[in-house]
Enzyme design. Structure first.
Site, short mmCIF file in Angstrom:
data_model
loop_
_atom_site.label_atom_id
_atom_site.label_comp_id
_atom_site.label_asym_id
_atom_site.label_seq_id
_atom_site.Cartn_x
_atom_site.Cartn_y
_atom_site.Cartn_z
N SER A 138 0.99 -0.79 -0.25
CA SER A 138 -0.07 -0.26 0.14
C SER A 138 1.20 1.17 0.07
O SER A 138 1.74 1.29 0.66
CB SER A 138 -0.88 0.34 1.17
OG SER A 138 -1.51 1.57 1.21
N TYR A 151 -1.75 -1.39 9.88
CA TYR A 151 -2.04 -1.51 9.10
C TYR A 151 -0.70 -1.18 8.60
O TYR A 151 -0.12 -1.97 7.54
CB TYR A 151 -3.33 -0.70 8.27
CG TYR A 151 -3.58 -0.79 6.89
CD1 TYR A 151 -4.35 -2.84 6.96
CD2 TYR A 151 -3.62 0.52 5.86
CE1 TYR A 151 -4.10 -2.08 4.57
CE2 TYR A 151 -2.88 0.11 4.18
CZ TYR A 151 -3.57 -0.85 3.91
OH TYR A 151 -3.96 -1.25 2.55
N ALA A 152 0.22 0.04 9.02
CA ALA A 152 1.50 0.42 7.89
C ALA A 152 1.93 -0.38 8.47
O ALA A 152 2.90 -0.45 7.34
CB ALA A 152 1.58 1.62 8.30
#
Length: 269
Positions: A138, A151-152
């Site tokens: 992402s 998430y990161a």
């Protein structure tokens, strides 16, 4: 001989668009996903005129299941040209309010799912002497992402894994790329887990951004694969990140503080 691709998380969103783009390029696709009913429906839809796909159940958090699926594909078709480790989830929340179970959940899918697929597919590609592994990360893996820390973390790790293996695998004729989407109009936002936050507020803010269609990101992905790019990311976003983070760090700090402020307005009391 027709080329073979395996796409995890292939039933919806970016995964589905990648499957459709591969089919348009006359590649036979194994749609691997945990959503059985939706997978069977998609299989029937895409096989309407000619056999283009095969759906298989896959839980990317289950190492034995991933091993079985990838090895079964290799035994049936005697090759795997493309392996897209695409399955993933999103999660919002302040780190201080997350539990270890939250971390385990997102790490199991977003990181271990990619590791399993890569670790199992890589030796088979070494055996055949060719192949391309594409791991979905992402834009959040290219810089900080407050209130999406877990998430990161997974997406930064996927970039580290993929870009390192990109060079390690060259000697064996294997190519490795990471796809770094930005704001793509997929169900991932609606399905995201929000921890002590009003997800509707977050989703509304995100969808105010200029969204890219899954079809467009899929085309970018396949074009980037053909160019053997280590990192495939919409160029305007990549250039913007480079400029903001490197040349104008004060803008970067201001942006991250604004993200924190907006995100805290979405917290549940």
């Amino acid at each position: 001989m027709r080329k073979i691709a395996v796409v995890t998380g292939g039933v919806s969103g970016i995964g589905k668009a990648i499957c459709q783009e591969l089919i348009a390029r006359h590649i036979f696709v194994i749609i691997a996903d945990i959503q059985d009913h939706e997978g069977r429906v998609l299989e029937a839809e895409l096989n309407k005129d000619i056999a283009n796909v095969k759906f298989v159940h896959l839980n990317v958090t289950d190492y034995k299941n991933v091993t079985s699926v990838i090895h079964d594909v290799f035994e049936e078709f005697h090759r795997i040209d493309y392996l897209f480790n695409n399955a993933g989830i999103a999660m919002y929340g302040e780190m201080g309010e997350m539990t270890i179970e939250d971390w385990k959940e997102i790490m199991a899918i977003n990181l271990w799912g990619v590791i399993y697929g890569t670790q199992i597919g890589y030796p088979l590609m070494k055996k055949q002497g060719f192949g391309h592994i594409v791991n979905t990360s992402s834009a959040a893996g290219l810089g900080p992402s407050p209130f999406s820390t877990a998430y990161a973390t997974t997406k930064h790790a996927v970039i580290g894994l993929t870009t390192s293996l990109h060079y390690e695998a060259e000697e064996f004729g294997i190519k490795v790329s990471t796809l770094c989407p930005t704001f793509v109009d997929t169900p991932i936002f609606d399905n995201a887990k929000a921890i002590h936050m009003d997800k509707s507020i977050i989703t509304k803010q995100l969808k105010q951004q200029k969204m890219i269609s899954p079809q467009r990101i899929a085309k970018m992905a396949i074009e980037g694969v053909h160019q053997n790019k280590p990192i495939i990311c919409p160029m305007p976003m990549r250039k913007t990140l480079d400029v903001v983070f490197t040349i104008f760090p004060f803008l970067h700090k201001a942006l991250m503080r604004m993200v924190c402020k907006v995100s805290r307005n979405a917290r549940l009391t």
